[in-house]
Design an enzyme around this catalytic site. Structure first.
Site, PDB file in Angstrom:
ATOM      1  N   SER A   1       0.847  -1.184   0.000  1.00 32.58           N
ATOM      2  CA  SER A   1       0.000   0.000   0.000  1.00 32.58           C
ATOM      3  C   SER A   1       0.886   1.239   0.000  1.00 32.58           C
ATOM      4  O   SER A   1       1.569   1.534   0.982  1.00 32.58           O
ATOM      5  CB  SER A   1      -0.908   0.006   1.236  1.00 32.58           C
TER       6      SER A   1
ATOM      7  N   HIS B   1      -0.681  -0.911  -4.617  1.00 26.72           N
ATOM      8  CA  HIS B   1      -2.027  -0.564  -4.143  1.00 26.72           C
ATOM      9  C   HIS B   1      -2.075   0.905  -3.756  1.00 26.72           C
ATOM     10  O   HIS B   1      -1.249   1.384  -2.966  1.00 26.72           O
ATOM     11  CB  HIS B   1      -2.377  -1.440  -2.939  1.00 26.72           C
TER      12      HIS B   1
ATOM     13  N   ASP C   1      -4.532   3.822  -2.131  1.00 24.81           N
ATOM     14  CA  ASP C   1      -5.749   4.177  -1.407  1.00 24.81           C
ATOM     15  C   ASP C   1      -6.178   5.571  -1.843  1.00 24.81           C
ATOM     16  O   ASP C   1      -5.464   6.553  -1.601  1.00 24.81           O
ATOM     17  CB  ASP C   1      -5.506   4.154   0.100  1.00 24.81           C
TER      18      ASP C   1
ATOM     19  N   MET D   1      -8.737   8.471  -1.306  1.00 25.44           N
ATOM     20  CA  MET D   1      -9.716   8.969  -0.335  1.00 25.44           C
ATOM     21  C   MET D   1     -10.096  10.405  -0.665  1.00 25.44           C
ATOM     22  O   MET D   1      -9.247  11.192  -1.096  1.00 25.44           O
ATOM     23  CB  MET D   1      -9.136   8.900   1.080  1.00 25.44           C
TER      24      MET D   1
ATOM     25  N   HIS E   1      -7.925   1.611  -4.917  1.00 23.05           N
ATOM     26  CA  HIS E   1      -9.056   1.346  -4.022  1.00 23.05           C
ATOM     27  C   HIS E   1      -9.765   2.669  -3.780  1.00 23.05           C
ATOM     28  O   HIS E   1      -9.251   3.543  -3.072  1.00 23.05           O
ATOM     29  CB  HIS E   1      -8.525   0.730  -2.724  1.00 23.05           C
TER      30      HIS E   1
ATOM     31  N   MET F   1     -12.070   4.958  -2.093  1.00 23.46           N
ATOM     32  CA  MET F   1     -12.850   5.243  -0.898  1.00 23.46           C
ATOM     33  C   MET F   1     -13.424   6.637  -1.082  1.00 23.46           C
ATOM     34  O   MET F   1     -13.070   7.588  -0.380  1.00 23.46           O
ATOM     35  CB  MET F   1     -11.964   5.143   0.346  1.00 23.46           C
TER      36      MET F   1
ATOM     37  N   MET G   1     -12.304  -5.475   3.789  1.00 20.83           N
ATOM     38  CA  MET G   1     -11.613  -4.542   4.678  1.00 20.83           C
ATOM     39  C   MET G   1     -11.499  -5.174   6.067  1.00 20.83           C
ATOM     40  O   MET G   1     -12.505  -5.538   6.666  1.00 20.83           O
ATOM     41  CB  MET G   1     -12.377  -3.222   4.756  1.00 20.83           C
TER      42      MET G   1
ATOM     43  N   ASP H   1      -7.362  -6.074   3.120  1.00 19.00           N
ATOM     44  CA  ASP H   1      -6.640  -4.831   3.362  1.00 19.00           C
ATOM     45  C   ASP H   1      -6.860  -4.388   4.798  1.00 19.00           C
ATOM     46  O   ASP H   1      -7.989  -4.156   5.220  1.00 19.00           O
ATOM     47  CB  ASP H   1      -7.154  -3.752   2.397  1.00 19.00           C
TER      48      ASP H   1
END
Length: 222
Positions: free
Chosen positions: A13, A38, A40, A42, A71, A73, A142, A178
């Site tokens: 990540s 990966h 994230d 957000m 990913h 979010m 998650m 994750d």
């Protein structure tokens, strides 16, 4: 990376990497044999944090051919699917809690040429996935509540993985996990049924990434 009976991938990540030198970090990850990065994503709305944007992904895409796994979010993910494709993403996961028209979203991701994933929060029943398993390439379990790195692993997560594995049955749907995956529990993660292991501090706490890959793989294959 494989055990005798189960193959798996480690997806570091990038939020837990040295953000001041992402290009160099990626070089070292490539040398260590990592195949998936990966990210994230957000937005400060669906989760209380803001992270990577399109310019960062686009600039890093020029430096590597590794798989970019984003990913999302974020709220209203449908607005940005094409932008993530243009930024160089290969895999895209969206939250079932944030997508009211999840089937259409997954179909659009695939139409754009990306692998489509569905992420699900720890407090959301796996029954919510029953209608989407035929549309997804992977499910992201998650094992922490989304929004921040470095959180503690939620203990019933591997039981959820086993339940999801049963729900998937013979479908060619992979399971990604994750949150809180580290050397001490990576073997249980793989044995439970995880195919893709997103690792933040559990990976980047190793100073040498080749050592990290070797040590983590050894835990699973021992």
């Amino acid at each position: 990376m494989a055990s005798k009976s189960k193959s798996f991938q480690i997806a570091p990540s990038m939020l837990a990497s040295d953000l001041s030198s992402l290009g160099e970090e990626i070089k070292q990850l490539e040398k260590a044999g990592i195949e998936v990065l990966h990210f994230d994503i957000m937005d400060g709305q669906f989760v209380p944090n803001i992270t990577f944007g399109f310019p960062v992904l686009e600039s890093l895409r020029k430096k590597t051919k590794l798989i970019f796994d984003a990913h999302l979010m974020i709220a209203d993910a449908d607005r940005y699917l094409e932008d993530f494709k243009k930024a160089g993403c290969d895999w895209l996961s969206v939250h079932i809690e944030a997508c009211p028209h999840i089937h259409r979203t997954l179909q659009q991701i695939k139409k754009l040429g990306m692998k489509a994933g569905v992420a699900i929060n720890p407090g959301t029943s796996l029954e919510q996935l029953n209608g989407v398993l035929d549309f997804a390439d992977f499910i992201l379990i998650m094992s922490v509540n989304p929004g921040f790195g470095g959180q503690s692993f939620i203990e019933n997560s591997f039981e959820r993985v086993k339940e999801l594995k049963n729900r998937i049955g013979n479908r060619k749907v992979k399971i990604q996990i994750d949150g809180g995956i580290k050397k001490e529990n990576i073997r249980e993660a793989v044995v439970s049924g995880c195919d893709i292991l997103v690792m933040g501090t559990g990976f980047f706490s190793f100073k040498d990434y080749k050592t990290a890959v070797a040590e983590l793989t050894k835990q699973v294959t021992r």
